[in-house]
Design an enzyme around this catalytic site. Structure first.
Site, mmCIF file in Angstrom:
data_model
loop_
_atom_site.group_PDB
_atom_site.id
_atom_site.type_symbol
_atom_site.label_atom_id
_atom_site.label_comp_id
_atom_site.label_asym_id
_atom_site.label_seq_id
_atom_site.Cartn_x
_atom_site.Cartn_y
_atom_site.Cartn_z
ATOM 1 N N ASP A 1 -19.736 24.857 37.494
ATOM 2 C CA ASP A 1 -18.785 25.103 38.530
ATOM 3 C C ASP A 1 -18.037 26.410 38.862
ATOM 4 O OD1 ASP A 1 -18.279 23.191 37.893
ATOM 5 O OD2 ASP A 1 -16.408 23.218 36.506
ATOM 6 N N SER B 1 -14.029 26.703 32.865
ATOM 7 C CA SER B 1 -13.460 26.939 34.066
ATOM 8 C C SER B 1 -12.509 27.098 34.472
ATOM 9 C CB SER B 1 -14.300 25.485 35.025
ATOM 10 O OG SER B 1 -15.307 25.184 34.925
#
Length: 559
Positions: free
Chosen positions: A63, A119
């Site tokens: 990500d 993330s």
């Protein structure tokens, strides 16, 4: 989705004053992260290493995390797996094309992130100070939300970050943060209850003490886990981007989630009421796999940010692998990032538009340009004079034989399935026509990016496909075909494809950015100077190429 099930997006709030006073938990430089578990001594000679798509020197990445601009420098953070933990990789740039690497920005150093730093997102606090909210996996393997801030605000490269002792700030999963004109910060946390996906809402005024709202911002039954949410405003009057603090009658809001059930990024467009914290969707759906997507190929865990230097909203997205784990280990790396894309609301208001940032064009080298050319049925024309393995191609088509179009069967509602059944080798009337990229000399290998035109009940339907079924003679690779219906009237609007080709990735933009399809491919024959590029028409009717421009692409400086 690999190692990240949690993402953040930060909303900006005005006039909050100074909120952090004890910033003592500084990270020690994590030098051991410079050694990677996926190391290959021949990494630079590999035919699949990208020339201008972002990827770290080695190891697994996924990500994008909190991209931003600070003091004129673009910062890109990303999930990076080193040894047995996940950290925030960090690179900086002045153009989002050429990148300089730095040590990991955020890595395990405290009990609240002892088992990985997953993330998150970045916002700019009052006074212009960046702040990160990220998901830490604590010593008990729970997912908690943590804060990190720069150690030295005078350093435009933000090489060191510190973690306040107030951590962890929240104990749920998956966030988004936004600043409000009412001086209240909001965070939405992607989650699920049973199989209902939802965006849990938190509020606060000091960015430290968060209170959960009684109602979620939005939810959808049977949609599964919502990962990596994003929530941002778009203008209904201008293609320019707007900051997350902007509201008004000419503003819509986009809610995007990465749906774990489908491994795809879906979005809806709607109206957000700041007073009641309610969101009403007007376009798109999370109910099934027929909703609006950023990209109909291999694209996940995306993140946007507002580029205040050029008043545009920029989209980053993670591109996963199509090769096997054993091949990834041999390569010494896995995963890369899509080209940064400019994002805006289509004038129809029904969908978002995407286009590669203009800075990527500085890599264009020698050019090939064609005048109008007729593609006879069953024909194929080589596009020569450029480096076909690393190129930027723009091509437009026109046809007039619309009465010959095949009738669209009412059961053909899934464009990906339709593309898998009607690939580039299946003759139709109006199509398939388009490009054969990364093609070998005898066409044992090729990836086809093409259109088909069908006749619907009251209009013509354009199908865009990216057919990977012949992309490699190595059958261990994932060779899924992808497809999308293009919201375009081929009678009155231009049919165009732009493909960014970069050794093992092909990003294709149809209709000026109305539909995007990204493919990861691993040819064994069509590599280096053995790769070829063709325009083709496998339909029974003639098609005109109204314009074609193609460029060799130079190599960017990427880590």
């Amino acid at each position: 989705m690999g190692y990240s099930s949690i993402c953040l997006f930060i909303f900006f709030a005005l006039f909050l004053g100074h909120v952090f006073v004890k910033l003592e938990a500084s990270q020690h430089v994590y030098r051991t992260l410079q050694t990677c578990q996926y190391f290959s001594s021949s990494i630079t000679s590999q035919p699949y290493r990208t020339g201008y798509h972002f990827q770290p020197p080695s190891s697994w990445m996924n990500d994008p995390n909190g991209p931003m601009i600070y003091k004129g420098i673009y910062h890109f953070f990303y999930q990076y797996k080193l040894w047995d933990t996940v950290v925030w990789g960090h690179s900086t740039s002045t153009d989002m094309v050429n990148w300089t690497p730095h040590d990991a920005a955020i890595y395990p150093s405290q009990p609240f992130d002892a088992n990985s730093c997953w993330s998150g997102s970045v916002t700019i606090l009052p006074g212009g100070n960046p702040a990160v909210l990220y998901t830490g996996i604590d010593a008990g393997n729970k997912q908690v939300q943590n804060l990190a801030v720069p150690k030295n605000l005078s350093d435009p490269y933000l090489k060191e970050w510190i973690k306040p002792p107030e951590n962890p700030l929240m104990v749920p999963a998956d966030q988004i943060i936004q600043v409000r004109p009412d001086k209240i910060w909001r965070v939405i946390i992607g989650s699920k209850i049973n199989d209902t996906g939802l965006a849990i809402l938190y509020r606060n005024k000091d960015f430290v003490n968060w209170t959960k709202a009684e109602q979620s911002l939005y939810s959808t039954n049977q949609s599964g886990m919502w990962e990596c949410p994003d929530f941002f405003p778009v203008s209904t009057k201008s293609p320019k981007g707007v900051d997350t603090s902007v509201f008004g009658p000419n503003i819509k809001h986009v809610l995007k989630v990465s749906l774990s059930n489908y491994q795809q990024d879906y979005y809806i467009i709607g109206t957000y009421n700041i007073t009641t914290d309610t969101y009403i969707a007007e376009e798109g759906s999370f109910d099934d796999n027929s909703g609006l997507r950023y990209d109909y190929g291999k694209f996940y865990g995306s993140k946007t940010f507002f580029d205040s230097a050029k008043n545009r909203r920029i989209l980053w997205g993670w591109i996963n692998e199509s090769s096997t784990r054993s091949d990834n280990l041999k390569k010494g790396w896995a995963g890369l990032q899509a080209t940064p894309r400019n994002l805006w609301l289509d004038k129809s208001g029904r969908q978002l538009m995407q286009w590669p940032i203009s800075e990527i064009e500085k890599l264009r080298g020698n050019q090939v340009k064609w005048p109008a050319k007729l593609l006879e049925r069953g024909s194929m024309v080589g596009i020569t004079g450029i480096t076909a393995a690393q190129a930027d191609v723009e091509i437009s088509f026109q046809t007039t034989a619309f009465e010959k179009a095949e009738v669209l069967d009412s059961i053909w509602t899934n464009p990906q399935f339709l593309c898998s059944q009607k690939g580039a080798s299946v003759k139709g009337a109006l199509g398939p026509f388009g490009l054969l990229v990364l093609a070998s000399n005898g066409l044992q290998e090729y990836t086809a990016v093409f259109f088909r035109i069908f006749k619907g009940q009251d209009k013509h339907i354009v199908l865009m496909c990216s057919d990977q079924s012949r992309s490699s003679i190595n059958d261990d690779n994932d060779k899924t075909s992808y497809g999308a219906f293009l919201d375009l009237d081929p009678v009155h609007e231009k049919l165009s494809i732009r493909s960014l080709i970069d050794r093992s990735i092909v990003e294709s933009f149809g209709g000026g950015g109305k539909a995007c399809i990204t493919a990861r491919i691993y040819p064994t024959l069509a590599i280096h100077d053995k790769a070829h590029l063709y325009a083709f028409n496998n339909g029974t009717e003639k098609v005109n190429i109204t314009s074609l421009r193609a460029w060799s692409m130079k190599k960017a400086q990427i880590n």
